[in-house]
Write an enzyme that holds these catalytic residues in place. Structure first.
Site, mmCIF file in Angstrom:
data_model
loop_
_atom_site.group_PDB
_atom_site.id
_atom_site.type_symbol
_atom_site.label_atom_id
_atom_site.label_comp_id
_atom_site.label_asym_id
_atom_site.label_seq_id
_atom_site.Cartn_x
_atom_site.Cartn_y
_atom_site.Cartn_z
ATOM 1 C CG ASN A 95 -26.884 -33.400 -104.095
ATOM 2 O OD1 ASN A 95 -27.441 -32.305 -104.091
ATOM 3 N ND2 ASN A 95 -27.544 -34.526 -104.170
ATOM 4 N N GLY B 171 -32.922 -30.403 -99.617
ATOM 5 C CA GLY B 171 -31.815 -30.573 -98.688
ATOM 6 C C GLY B 171 -32.104 -31.708 -97.727
ATOM 7 C CB THR C 17 -34.847 -35.499 -93.367
ATOM 8 O OG1 THR C 17 -35.029 -36.162 -94.627
ATOM 9 C CG2 THR C 17 -36.088 -35.678 -92.520
ATOM 10 C CB THR D 268 -32.028 -28.603 -93.227
ATOM 11 O OG1 THR D 268 -30.788 -29.214 -92.943
ATOM 12 C CG2 THR D 268 -31.859 -27.117 -93.351
ATOM 13 C CD GLU E 127 -38.833 -32.692 -104.283
ATOM 14 O OE1 GLU E 127 -38.596 -33.875 -103.964
ATOM 15 O OE2 GLU E 127 -39.794 -32.359 -104.985
ATOM 16 C CB CYS F 146 -31.668 -37.161 -102.786
ATOM 17 S SG CYS F 146 -32.260 -36.679 -104.417
ATOM 18 C CD GLU G 110 -39.959 -28.513 -106.541
ATOM 19 O OE1 GLU G 110 -38.986 -28.413 -107.307
ATOM 20 O OE2 GLU G 110 -40.053 -27.876 -105.481
HETATM 21 P P1 NDP Z 1 -28.733 -29.246 -95.947
HETATM 22 O O1 NDP Z 1 -30.085 -29.541 -95.447
HETATM 23 O O2 NDP Z 1 -27.629 -29.153 -94.973
HETATM 24 O O3 NDP Z 1 -28.717 -27.845 -96.729
HETATM 25 C C1 NDP Z 1 -29.580 -27.581 -97.815
HETATM 26 C C2 NDP Z 1 -29.679 -26.086 -97.999
HETATM 27 O O4 NDP Z 1 -30.351 -25.505 -96.878
HETATM 28 C C3 NDP Z 1 -28.331 -25.379 -98.073
HETATM 29 O O5 NDP Z 1 -28.413 -24.288 -98.956
HETATM 30 C C4 NDP Z 1 -28.153 -24.905 -96.646
HETATM 31 O O6 NDP Z 1 -27.248 -23.867 -96.534
HETATM 32 C C5 NDP Z 1 -29.563 -24.474 -96.315
HETATM 33 N N1 NDP Z 1 -29.888 -24.384 -94.898
HETATM 34 C C6 NDP Z 1 -29.255 -24.949 -93.844
HETATM 35 N N2 NDP Z 1 -29.905 -24.628 -92.687
HETATM 36 C C7 NDP Z 1 -30.963 -23.855 -93.038
HETATM 37 C C8 NDP Z 1 -32.018 -23.219 -92.298
HETATM 38 N N3 NDP Z 1 -32.109 -23.322 -90.964
HETATM 39 N N4 NDP Z 1 -32.941 -22.524 -92.982
HETATM 40 C C9 NDP Z 1 -32.880 -22.415 -94.327
HETATM 41 N N5 NDP Z 1 -31.904 -22.991 -95.078
HETATM 42 C C10 NDP Z 1 -30.964 -23.695 -94.430
HETATM 43 O O7 NDP Z 1 -28.437 -30.311 -97.065
HETATM 44 P P2 NDP Z 1 -27.078 -30.573 -97.822
HETATM 45 O O8 NDP Z 1 -26.667 -29.331 -98.540
HETATM 46 O O9 NDP Z 1 -26.120 -31.217 -96.888
HETATM 47 O O10 NDP Z 1 -27.552 -31.612 -98.951
HETATM 48 C C11 NDP Z 1 -27.632 -32.969 -98.765
HETATM 49 C C12 NDP Z 1 -29.052 -33.378 -98.460
HETATM 50 O O11 NDP Z 1 -29.913 -32.968 -99.495
HETATM 51 C C13 NDP Z 1 -29.204 -34.887 -98.382
HETATM 52 O O12 NDP Z 1 -29.992 -35.217 -97.270
HETATM 53 C C14 NDP Z 1 -29.931 -35.238 -99.664
HETATM 54 O O13 NDP Z 1 -30.672 -36.418 -99.596
HETATM 55 C C15 NDP Z 1 -30.783 -34.031 -99.848
HETATM 56 N N6 NDP Z 1 -31.202 -33.924 -101.255
HETATM 57 C C16 NDP Z 1 -32.499 -34.214 -101.576
HETATM 58 C C17 NDP Z 1 -32.915 -34.198 -102.896
HETATM 59 C C18 NDP Z 1 -34.330 -34.502 -103.263
HETATM 60 O O14 NDP Z 1 -34.718 -34.169 -104.383
HETATM 61 N N7 NDP Z 1 -35.130 -35.115 -102.411
HETATM 62 C C19 NDP Z 1 -31.971 -33.879 -103.974
HETATM 63 C C20 NDP Z 1 -30.649 -33.569 -103.522
HETATM 64 C C21 NDP Z 1 -30.285 -33.604 -102.205
HETATM 65 P P3 NDP Z 1 -25.698 -24.202 -96.176
HETATM 66 O O15 NDP Z 1 -25.248 -25.306 -97.083
HETATM 67 O O16 NDP Z 1 -25.024 -22.955 -96.473
HETATM 68 O O17 NDP Z 1 -25.699 -24.627 -94.742
#
Ligand code: NDP
Length: 484
Positions: free
Chosen positions: A154, A230, A232, A234, A252, A286, A464
């Site tokens: 995002n 990412g 929750t 994941t 986060e 998020c 952070e």
């Molecule tokens: P995901 O959890 O799907 O992915 C996040 C990252 O983790 C991506 O690079 C993804 O790779 C990678 N990933 C996926 N599976 C694994 C694994 N098993 N082990 C290690 N890495 C893995 O999130 P999204 O990309 O869909 O992002 C949206 C989410 O992020 C929302 O829930 C949002 O709330 C959260 N978010 C939280 C923030 C915060 O500061 N709290 C800020 C911004 C977003 P790939 O994409 O290639 O699958």
């Protein structure tokens, strides 16, 4: 004329741009059109091994540099990135589907300020000493070692720079894994590192998907810490695979945030502020406030003005200056968000505006949806408590502070919130009772980089931002020197 060339990006390991030897690639698609415009290596565990090795080789000499020298490197990165401001903004807009004005004001600007901010912070670090009658305690902040930095789609460069700057600033080396959906500005940042001659191996980047590249990176024995942003679920997997080797971990995660509107608010600024909180980046932040709680006595007026405001928001070509909402990140994500519209109907909801796909002229293949406002679902319904992460908000009314607080705290998440009131004291005391990591009173996403950032409950572990980042990306050691 449309440029149909497919851009090919590579991994960046040990100062070299290299393909994954197996030659497998991921397609990178424009959310606005659905067309492929780039490809990236589909890396696996063997690529991760090489990247971690490069980071381990680089870390000792990088960590041995003085903190001011590393601050100077961050400053150089900021300068070089700033020169590419427009390139960053247009690439981020193309890769994510977000409006160019947002990519300029947030993504391109903030990634520069992340590097500058941490450069300044490093320079202002003083030696911490705790004196005793007969001894002095010297606190030494050592690098942790090699880190895995994993980021979502995002806010790709914004979040990557938020991690890289303090991580390398504190003397660590890192391996980054950006989202497979949005790898382009991470590649641009690596080109910046290459151009300015950042020592090889300090920052490495492996493209690929979560299972193939992210998972082996997190569990790699050569990785000492993991900073993950990412979803929750994941985050749970990341925590489980990092735990057996006691890696330092910052998570986060997702959010389902409330905007709470009291009857004494400034109605006009509450309407526009709550709409911004609901729909910035198509609701894909998020921190977005997707559950809007409005005091009963003003509910009717607020609803009417809010819906009118949302209906005037401009959805369309992300490269147009005046566009306020662009495309959603992917076809799958669009389907997921539309699924919540159907669920809302089953849960007794009424669509006040939006609720369907849209298709701006020339963008028929993209992932488009109208900004959507729903009322009538229960405050404890799935629509009102699950993270939807799209342009969909629900309206609820409340009669007392206690009721508002009960609704706000009744989710598994605890990331952020905003409170809208003319009584700043009440705003502050109400906010302190919210089970979240951050609350804004009469604003939203008004960020001071010195302040702690992070969530409670299922929204994350750790903080952070400012000194919290420097603390996470270092190990504090105490040396107690006893005098005679
Ligand atoms: P995901 O959890 O799907 O992915 C996040 C990252 O983790 C991506 O690079 C993804 O790779 C990678 N990933 C996926 N599976 C694994 C694994 N098993 N082990 C290690 N890495 C893995 O999130 P999204 O990309 O869909 O992002 C949206 C989410 O992020 C929302 O829930 C949002 O709330 C959260 N978010 C939280 C923030 C915060 O500061 N709290 C800020 C911004 C977003 P790939 O994409 O290639 O699958």
């Amino acid at each position: 004329m449309v440029d149909e060339r497919i851009l090919e990006i590579k991994n960046y390991i040990g100062g070299d741009f290299i393909d994954s030897p197996r030659g497998d690639f991921l397609g990178v698609f424009e959310p606005a059109t659905g067309r492929q415009f780039a490809s990236a290596p589909l890396s696996d565990a063997s690529d991760v091994d090489i990247a971690v090795e490069a980071a381990r080789t680089a870390q000792p000499s990088w960590g041995a540099l003085g903190i001011r020298e590393r601050a100077d490197w961050l400053e150089r990165i900021a300068d070089a990135l700033e020169e590419r401001h427009e390139e960053v903004a247009s690439l981020e807009s193309r890769d994510t589907g977000k409006p160019i004005s947002l990519a300029r004001s947030v993504d391109a600007t903030r990634s520069v300020s992340n590097f500058r901010f941490f450069a300044e912070m490093l320079r202002s670090q003083d030696q911490e000493v705790f004196e005793m009658a007969d001894a002095s305690n010297f606190v030494v902040n050592k690098p942790v070692g090699v880190g895995a930095l994993i980021t979502p789609w995002n806010l790709p460069l914004y979040l990557l720079s938020w991690k890289i700057a303090p991580a390398i600033g504190m003397g660590n080396s890192v391996v980054c894994k950006p989202s497979e959906l949005t790898p382009m500005t991470a590649d641009l940042l690596m080109r910046v590192f290459d151009e300015i001659g950042l020592p090889e191996g300090v920052v490495n980047l492996v493209h690929g998907d979560g299972i193939g590249a992210g998972s082996p990176l997190v569990s790699h024995p050569g990785v000492d810490f993991v900073s993950f942003t990412g979803g929750t679920s994941t985050g749970g997997k990341v925590a489980a695979s990092a735990a057996p080797s006691f890696k330092k971990l910052s998570l986060e995660l997702g959010g389902k945030n409330s905007s709470i509107v009291f009857s004494d608010c400034d109605m006009q600024s509450a309407v526009s502020g709550v709409a911004r909180a609901g729909f910035l980046n198509q609701g894909q932040v998020c921190l977005c406030g997707s559950r809007i709680l409005v005091e009963g006595s003003i509910y009717g007026e607020f609803r009417e003005r809010f819906v009118r405001h949302v209906e005037q928001m401009k959805v369309g070509d992300p490269s147009n200056e005046g566009t306020e909402l662009g495309a959603l990140i992917s076809r799958d994500h669009l389907e997921k968000v539309l699924g919540y519209v159907e669920l809302a109907k089953e849960e007794g909801g009424k669509i006040l505006t939006g609720g369907s796909r849209c298709s701006p002229d020339g963008f028929e293949g993209g992932n488009w949806m109208l900004p959507t406002v729903i009322e009538g679902v229960g405050a404890d319904s799935r629509c009102a408590t699950e993270e939807i992460f799209g342009p969909l908000v629900t309206l609820h009314s409340f009669e007392s502070e206690e009721e508002a607080l009960g609704i706000a705290n009744n989710t598994r998440y605890g990331l952020a919130g905003s409170v809208w009131t003319g009584d700043l004291e009440r705003g502050r005391s109400f906010s302190e009772k919210m089970e979240t990591g951050m609350v804004w009173v009469n604003s939203w996403l008004h960020r001071d980089l010195r302040a702690p950032f992070g969530g409670v409950k299922d929204s994350g572990v750790g903080r952070e931002g400012g000194r919290w980042s420097l603390g996470f990306f270092s190990e504090a050691m105490n040396v107690c020197v006893k005098r005679d």
